[in-house]
Enzyme design. Structure first.
Site, PDB file in Angstrom:
ATOM      1  CD  GLU A  70     -12.391 -37.839 -31.759  1.00  0.00           C
ATOM      2  OE1 GLU A  70     -11.656 -37.829 -30.771  1.00  0.00           O
ATOM      3  OE2 GLU A  70     -13.577 -38.255 -31.742  1.00  0.00           O
ATOM      4  CD  GLU A 117     -10.347 -34.898 -28.554  1.00  0.00           C
ATOM      5  OE1 GLU A 117     -10.903 -35.846 -27.949  1.00  0.00           O
ATOM      6  OE2 GLU A 117     -10.864 -34.293 -29.506  1.00  0.00           O
TER       7      GLU A 117
END
Length: 901
Positions: free
Chosen positions: A467, A564
């Protein structure tokens, strides 16, 4: 201590060699620990750490229980030393080279041998090796001492130095994490300073093995392999890079024997002349290849697609200088991986091909096995976790970038089970330094871990970080003013350093993505920091929603790949009580203890909001409020992740009018836990399967039937077949049941004959929901749809080849559920520690939950809809019990259980 040969041949496949072999003297065991600020010594264990040592000595209570993460925070913020007094084994100093090797030190330590400083450690992910031959004493006592500095203090100092130039966020976690600051300044497990699912334990210690490595001319450190198509099409080339331990820059001459044991234990081998000197990276490496006939090796396949044959590969080097011998053995698999980015009208595809076949990825994200890294080496726990993943039809686990590069055993077992691994490099949710010292530290980390892991067939992709592209591109930490500086640092770290080193070691053959999520080709074309890293038309996405209806598939994106997604739930009471006191106040949802363990800001409020979207919140004045809330948290989470996963699977073969779709992966967050708390996990800290894990067994099955009610109130029904072969002559059965059906008879039943295409999803039926229910003489508040695919049979009952599925046409909180009484009708022994449990019901019951409480084990299904008067479920106990033990422990509940009201 005993001199241990590093010779690795199996006894059945080698003849004794008289030449001198390299040896290791193991130094694991009991060391002497000392708190440098205290006049206190204690026996410490290596591999281990200060927290685990303090618990072993009962100086600390179990740090994972009650509030002990707070009570024991001082342990990780003071300095400690570890020392070992030892004598070296006879003959060790007769070798030309003797190195002191630490496979893992957590994290900052100055190392002394016999009061001589020999170096320091600064990265818990690196193997450290020190030349100590001239310092060791052949007779009498030798002393190793590590002077540890606590990681929070070092992080604070490094951050202060960085602030002289500019801030690198983020500095500290949210207060609700109860954590430490500046973990992004150091090369340590990022989660050890706390996360929204875990505690802060800034561990310290020697977390992997320590040994003296003695050799004459050479020792083999790593073997990096890859398999390529041979030039004539009839054979494979097994390319092997053998890395030798640096030997003070000397020319290495000798013979390298490369041997692979292929089918029927047949050996393919060849001898190669070696004449190598250190390269520009101070590596002595010999690259060779073996040609293997294609008929002698079979493909390694992911779980659910075939077998996982592994082939032992042995490298043996004999020195021309002194005839000394060293060797190393690895197991390899034959598999080809391709990340396919193919242009579409808008964007590009993004999916994995394994051995030339497109594979829909199904699995989860793995966080550290334990927040104390030494406990993360526990083979029993690793085995249970990976076997639990395989059992529910997962074919991939993502090793998340805020944890650790897992143990060799973890990847060896993944190889055996067919669990593909998406391996992050250990950077997560932050920006990081790009100064020369930090980057050189990272080079050592990448170098060691890629060489250690690359031969595993299970590892199919490496990712630069978790991320962090989004951190910068989406301005998580208000970084606009220094965007170009941070972008330059980002590229220097993940591309110029990590990717460059990865490509060099993999021969530019490995699959590498710069971040997750990433837009793949688009990210690269935009200079490695895209304008929107979770673009649905490119690459992979992470998606979390804590506001919209989680049971409505229109809530979710339609990406190429979702790596995710997930929702929080609470573990059941038995798990809570393993960490709390027996005071029932500890299990109050609004109480102090539950609040302390909830690290996600507004987490409990979000859970209540999302439960209330489709279900009735329990009566807060009820004595059963806490247990009901816990149960409902698991119901809403399991159903939400089911809806989202099936949504992604339906879009496997479809695009929307605006070009989204062709989705080819679903990895939910998260698989496991590091303590007892509200988290996104499907397996709790004790190893108990939560309802979500049972649901995963169905929504990850290779063949499913799934339905979605669109905005036009049409029920669109899909069949999904992930298998590489078609399935012919099946029937899709659509039934309508009333919620209140004491006779368990469907109001309508319709069968559709189908042939299931290989590797495809197919929309095969569309129903007008309200018209169809009217025909059944009911409506969306009183009825639901039940779906299953059966293999047509001529003489026997039709056999289900998909899990049963269902679609609720309205919100359950607005529906007229029947009153059902459930009881455990019988429990019988099927085999050793395996039992059949028959559950009877007076009516249709939703989300039926069986619990064995203190008896650990797994059920064949759980959380199911019971649409028959009796249902038999199999239970496998993980401990020795009697039939009477299980009968006494078992309980059963369901959604409309009267004791909750």
């Amino acid at each position: 201590m005993k001199l241990v040969s590093a010779f690795c041949f199996l006894a059945t496949i080698w003849a004794p060699i008289q030449a001198k072999s390299s040896v290791n003297q193991n130094l694991d065991g009991t060391w002497i620990g000392r708190g440098t600020a205290y006049d206190y010594e204690f026996p410490g264990t290596v591999p281990g750490g200060v927290y685990s040592d303090m618990m072993d000595l009962n100086v600390l209570e179990n740090i994972f229980t009650f509030y002990h993460d707070n009570d024991t925070s001082w342990v990780g913020t003071v300095n400690w030393t570890y020392a070992l007094n030892f004598t070296i084994d006879e003959g060790l100093l007769d070798y030309e080279h003797v190195n002191l090797v630490f496979d893992g030190v957590d994290t900052f330590a100055d190392v002394e041998l016999n009061n001589v400083s020999i170096g320091s450690t600064q990265n818990m992910f690196v193997r450290y090796s020190f030349d100590v031959k001239d310092i060791l004493k052949a007779e009498g006592n030798n002393t190793i001492r590590l002077w540890f500095r606590n990681a929070p203090e070092v992080g604070k100092e490094l951050n202060a130095e960085q602030l002289k130039k500019y801030l690198i966020p983020y500095e500290c976690p949210p207060d609700v994490y109860h954590g430490q600051c500046h973990v992004n300044m150091i090369r340590k497990m990022q989660a050890s300073f706390a996360w929204d699912w875990g505690p802060s334990f800034p561990s310290m210690g020697i977390w992997k093995s320590v040994y003296l490595q003695a050799f004459d001319d050479a020792a083999i450190e790593h073997v990096v392999t890859r398999v390529e198509e041979g030039p004539d099409g009839d054979n494979y080339l097994v390319v092997i890079d053998t890395y030798f331990v640096p030997n003070k820059g000397q020319l290495l001459r000798g013979s390298l024997n490369a041997k692979i044991y292929v089918k029927e234990n047949r050996a393919i081998e060849k001898d190669f002349d070696v004449e190598e000197k250190p390269n520009d990276h101070n590596e002595i490496v010999k690259s060779v290849s073996l040609s293997v006939d294609k008929g002698l090796m079979d493909f390694w396949w992911p779980n659910g697609f075939g077998d996982q044959p592994l082939y032992q590969t042995v490298l043996t080097f004999t020195s021309a200088l002194d005839q000394s011998v060293c060797n190393k053995t690895v197991k390899i698999g034959l598999r080809f991986v391709e990340l396919v980015e193919k242009p579409l009208d808008t964007g590009m595809t993004w999916y994995f091909k394994i051995n030339g076949e497109p594979i829909f990825v199904k699995g989860s994200n793995e966080i550290p096995i334990n927040i104390l890294p030494e406990y993360g080496q526990d083979r029993k726990k690793i085995t249970r976790l990976l076997e639990s993943a395989k059992e529910v039809n997962m074919n991939m686990l993502r090793v998340w970038g805020g944890g650790v590069y897992e143990s060799d055993y973890f990847y060896e077992l993944a190889d055996e089970l067919g669990i593909m691994v998406w391996q992050d490099f250990m950077f997560a949710c932050s920006l990081y330094s790009a100064n020369e010292h930090y980057l050189s530290n990272v080079v050592a980390e990448v170098n060691h871990n890629v060489k250690r892991l690359y031969h595993h067939p299970s590892i199919v992709v490496f990712s630069g970080n978790n991320e962090n592209e989004g951190v910068l591109a989406d301005n998580w930490y208000d970084t606009k003013d220094l965007f170009e500086t941070y972008k330059s640092d980002y590229v220097a770290l993940y591309i110029d350093t990590i990717k460059t080193e990865f490509d060099r070691i993999s021969g530019d053959k490995g699959v590498f993505i710069s971040s997750s999520p990433t837009n793949g080709f688009l990210t690269e074309s935009e200079g490695w920091v895209g304008t929107s890293p979770s673009n649905q038309y490119w690459g992979d996405v992470h998606y979390y929603n804590y506001v919209l209806d989680p049971w409505n598939s229109d809530t979710y994106p339609i990406p190429r790949f979702c790596s995710e997604y997930g929702y929080q739930s609470l573990p059941f009471e038995d798990t809570w009580l393993s960490d709390a006191t027996n005071d029932t106040d500890d299990l109050s949802i609004t109480g102090k203890f539950m609040g302390w363990r909830q690290h996600h800001p507004e987490g409990n409020g979000e859970m209540a909001l999302l439960i209330a979207e489709n279900l009735h919140l329990p009566n807060s004045s009820s004595e059963a409020y806490n247990s009901a809330f816990i149960y409902l948290s698991q119901v809403y989470t399991s159903q939400a992740v089911k809806v989202e996963t099936e949504h992604y699977r339906r879009y496997r073969s479809y695009q929307t009018e605006d070009g989204r779709g062709y989705t080819m992966g679903a990895l939910y967050w998260q698989l496991n836990d590091v303590w007892v708390a509200p988290t996104w996990s499907s397996i709790d800290y004790t190893g108990r399967w939560k309802m979500l894990h049972y649901f995963a067994k169905d929504f990850f099955a290779n063949i499913i039937i799934t339905g979605h009610i669109n905005t036009d109130r049409q029920l669109q029904i899909y069949a999904v077949n992930d298998q590489l072969t078609p399935v012919e002559d099946v029937s899709a059965v659509v039934r309508v049941y009333k919620y209140d059906s004491p006779d368990f008879k469907p109001l309508l039943e319709e069968r559709t004959s189908l042939n299931l295409n290989a590797s495809a999803s197919e929309l095969f039926k569309t129903l007008e929901v309200d018209d169809y229910l009217t025909e059944a003489k009911c409506d969306s508040t009183s009825c639901f749809f039940h779906l299953v695919i059966q293999k047509n049979a001529t003489k026997t009952d039709n056999v289900a080849i998909s899990p049963e599925n269902y679609v609720f046409p309205g919100k359950l909180k607005d529906s007229k559920l029947g009153s059902a009484t459930l009881k455990i009708e019988s429990v019988t022994t099927a085999s050793a520690q395996v039992y059949d449990i028959t559950v009877s019901s007076s009516n249709i019951a939703l989300f039926v939950w069986l619990d064995s409480h203190e008896i650990m084990g797994t059920f064949s299904e759980n959380g199911f809809l019971q649409v028959e008067a009796q249902r038999t479920v199999r239970f496998k106990s993980e401990q020795e019990i009697t039939l009477e033990d299980l009968k006494a422990a078992l309980t059963v509940t369901h959604l409309h259980d009267s004791h909750w009201t």
